[in-house]
Design a protein around this motif. Structure first.
Motif, PDB file in Angstrom:
ATOM      1  N   PRO A   1       2.397  -0.599   1.249  1.00  0.00           N
ATOM      2  CA  PRO A   1       3.381  -1.584   1.699  1.00  0.00           C
ATOM      3  C   PRO A   1       2.903  -2.376   2.918  1.00  0.00           C
ATOM      4  CG  PRO A   1       4.456   0.517   1.297  1.00  0.00           C
ATOM      5  CD  PRO A   1       2.984   0.747   1.200  1.00  0.00           C
ATOM      6  N   TRP A   2       2.211  -1.700   3.811  1.00  0.00           N
ATOM      7  CA  TRP A   2       1.691  -2.376   5.002  1.00  0.00           C
ATOM      8  C   TRP A   2       0.649  -3.426   4.616  1.00  0.00           C
ATOM      9  CZ3 TRP A   2      -3.108  -2.153   7.651  1.00  0.00           C
ATOM     10  CH2 TRP A   2      -3.075  -2.704   8.934  1.00  0.00           C
ATOM     11  N   LEU A   3      -0.249  -3.080   3.691  1.00  0.00           N
ATOM     12  CA  LEU A   3      -1.264  -4.045   3.249  1.00  0.00           C
ATOM     13  C   LEU A   3      -0.613  -5.218   2.506  1.00  0.00           C
ATOM     14  CD1 LEU A   3      -4.098  -1.658   2.067  1.00  0.00           C
ATOM     15  CD2 LEU A   3      -4.146  -3.168   4.036  1.00  0.00           C
ATOM     16  N   HIS A   4       0.381  -4.926   1.661  1.00  0.00           N
ATOM     17  CA  HIS A   4       1.088  -6.015   0.961  1.00  0.00           C
ATOM     18  C   HIS A   4       1.818  -6.914   1.967  1.00  0.00           C
ATOM     19  CE1 HIS A   4       0.381  -5.327  -3.249  1.00  0.00           C
ATOM     20  NE2 HIS A   4       0.617  -4.022  -3.104  1.00  0.00           N
TER      21      HIS A   4
ATOM     22  N   ALA B   1      -6.928  -4.540  -5.663  1.00  0.00           N
ATOM     23  CA  ALA B   1      -7.680  -4.466  -4.407  1.00  0.00           C
ATOM     24  C   ALA B   1      -6.955  -3.587  -3.380  1.00  0.00           C
ATOM     25  CB  ALA B   1      -7.904  -5.869  -3.847  1.00  0.00           C
ATOM     26  N   VAL B   2      -5.624  -3.729  -3.297  1.00  0.00           N
ATOM     27  CA  VAL B   2      -4.847  -2.903  -2.361  1.00  0.00           C
ATOM     28  C   VAL B   2      -4.949  -1.436  -2.751  1.00  0.00           C
ATOM     29  CG1 VAL B   2      -2.486  -2.356  -1.637  1.00  0.00           C
ATOM     30  CG2 VAL B   2      -3.290  -4.709  -1.589  1.00  0.00           C
ATOM     31  N   ASN B   3      -4.869  -1.136  -4.045  1.00  0.00           N
ATOM     32  CA  ASN B   3      -5.034   0.243  -4.508  1.00  0.00           C
ATOM     33  C   ASN B   3      -6.409   0.784  -4.138  1.00  0.00           C
ATOM     34  OD1 ASN B   3      -2.931   1.586  -5.581  1.00  0.00           O
ATOM     35  ND2 ASN B   3      -3.373   1.088  -7.709  1.00  0.00           N
ATOM     36  N   GLY B   4      -7.441  -0.025  -4.319  1.00  0.00           N
ATOM     37  CA  GLY B   4      -8.797   0.390  -3.959  1.00  0.00           C
ATOM     38  C   GLY B   4      -8.932   0.656  -2.474  1.00  0.00           C
ATOM     39  N   CYS B   5      -8.336  -0.208  -1.656  1.00  0.00           N
ATOM     40  CA  CYS B   5      -8.373   0.009  -0.200  1.00  0.00           C
ATOM     41  C   CYS B   5      -7.636   1.290   0.186  1.00  0.00           C
ATOM     42  CB  CYS B   5      -7.757  -1.184   0.531  1.00  0.00           C
ATOM     43  SG  CYS B   5      -8.788  -2.647   0.517  1.00  0.00           S
ATOM     44  N   CYS B   6      -6.484   1.512  -0.413  1.00  0.00           N
ATOM     45  CA  CYS B   6      -5.709   2.729  -0.100  1.00  0.00           C
ATOM     46  C   CYS B   6      -6.464   3.982  -0.531  1.00  0.00           C
ATOM     47  CB  CYS B   6      -4.348   2.676  -0.776  1.00  0.00           C
ATOM     48  SG  CYS B   6      -3.246   1.458  -0.065  1.00  0.00           S
ATOM     49  N   ASN B   7      -7.089   3.938  -1.695  1.00  0.00           N
ATOM     50  CA  ASN B   7      -7.881   5.088  -2.145  1.00  0.00           C
ATOM     51  C   ASN B   7      -9.050   5.335  -1.213  1.00  0.00           C
ATOM     52  OD1 ASN B   7      -6.188   5.535  -4.299  1.00  0.00           O
ATOM     53  ND2 ASN B   7      -7.448   4.406  -5.752  1.00  0.00           N
ATOM     54  N   SER B   8      -9.688   4.278  -0.740  1.00  0.00           N
ATOM     55  CA  SER B   8     -10.802   4.428   0.192  1.00  0.00           C
ATOM     56  C   SER B   8     -10.339   5.025   1.511  1.00  0.00           C
ATOM     57  CB  SER B   8     -11.471   3.080   0.441  1.00  0.00           C
ATOM     58  OG  SER B   8     -12.027   2.584  -0.741  1.00  0.00           O
ATOM     59  N   ILE B   9      -9.183   4.601   1.988  1.00  0.00           N
ATOM     60  CA  ILE B   9      -8.631   5.172   3.224  1.00  0.00           C
ATOM     61  C   ILE B   9      -8.331   6.658   3.024  1.00  0.00           C
ATOM     62  CG2 ILE B   9      -6.617   5.139   4.755  1.00  0.00           C
ATOM     63  CD1 ILE B   9      -6.536   2.073   4.283  1.00  0.00           C
ATOM     64  N   GLY B  10      -7.782   7.008   1.877  1.00  0.00           N
ATOM     65  CA  GLY B  10      -7.482   8.406   1.581  1.00  0.00           C
ATOM     66  C   GLY B  10      -8.737   9.264   1.515  1.00  0.00           C
ATOM     67  N   ILE B  11      -9.782   8.756   0.892  1.00  0.00           N
ATOM     68  CA  ILE B  11     -11.040   9.496   0.803  1.00  0.00           C
ATOM     69  C   ILE B  11     -11.653   9.659   2.190  1.00  0.00           C
ATOM     70  CG2 ILE B  11     -13.423   9.355  -0.038  1.00  0.00           C
ATOM     71  CD1 ILE B  11     -12.254   8.133  -2.619  1.00  0.00           C
TER      72      ILE B  11
END
Length: 161
Positions: A7-10, A40-50
């Motif tokens: 939500p923050w990225l959106h 892209a937002v999903n990819g960024c969130c997954n990268s942050i999680g990893i």
């Protein structure tokens, strides 16, 4: 991570699109572009999680190694009899000695040479790389290979789930 960061990225994307030209806002409203933005937002969130998982794993791995090192030292001092379960005062003494060694390990890993709580926190959060330069240069290739292996394992796990 996805529920809190997405939500923050959106919101940031919407904020930037609102203050841009009309063409950017129209692009943001396009269903195909929206799908790519969500991807892209999903990819960024997954990268942050990893990245967060690797961070926690590295800190817990250091503490686990300190504990394991204390057990190995105690076992070596006792001639291999440290792993034998004892009862009573002997077991309490072994446990106290083990935790004393763990305390020394934490001290030498994180606290020695620190000038206060902020310095300890900095060492805990951001490893200051206190290895000598020649050792850092020699270990660069194996550490890079290990990092690539960690990324490969994480991406394989993510693809499997």
């Amino acid at each position: 991570v996805n529920r809190s960061a997405a939500p923050w990225l959106h919101w940031m994307i919407d904020f930037a699109a609102e203050r841009s030209r009309r063409e950017i806002w129209q692009l943001r409203e396009d269903p195909n572009a929206r799908a790519w933005i969500d991807f892209a937002v999903n990819g960024c969130c997954n990268s942050i999680g990893i990245a967060a998982a690797f961070f926690v794993e590295a800190r817990l791995f250091a503490l686990s190694n300190i504990r394991l090192g204390a057990k190995i030292v105690l076992d070596g001092v006792l001639g291999g009899q440290g792993s034998v379960q004892r009862e009573g005062t002997a077991a309490t003494g072994l446990l106290a000695a083990e935790w004393l060694l763990v305390g020394f390990g934490v001290y030498f890993q994180y606290l020695r040479g620190a000038s206060g709580a902020p310095d300890v926190l900095r060492r805990w959060l951001w490893d200051d790389g206190c290895m000598p330069m020649p050792v850092r240069l020699v270990s660069r290739v194996p550490l890079l290979a290990e990092s690539w292996l960690q990324v490969a394992v994480a991406s394989t796990r993510a693809a499997a789930s």
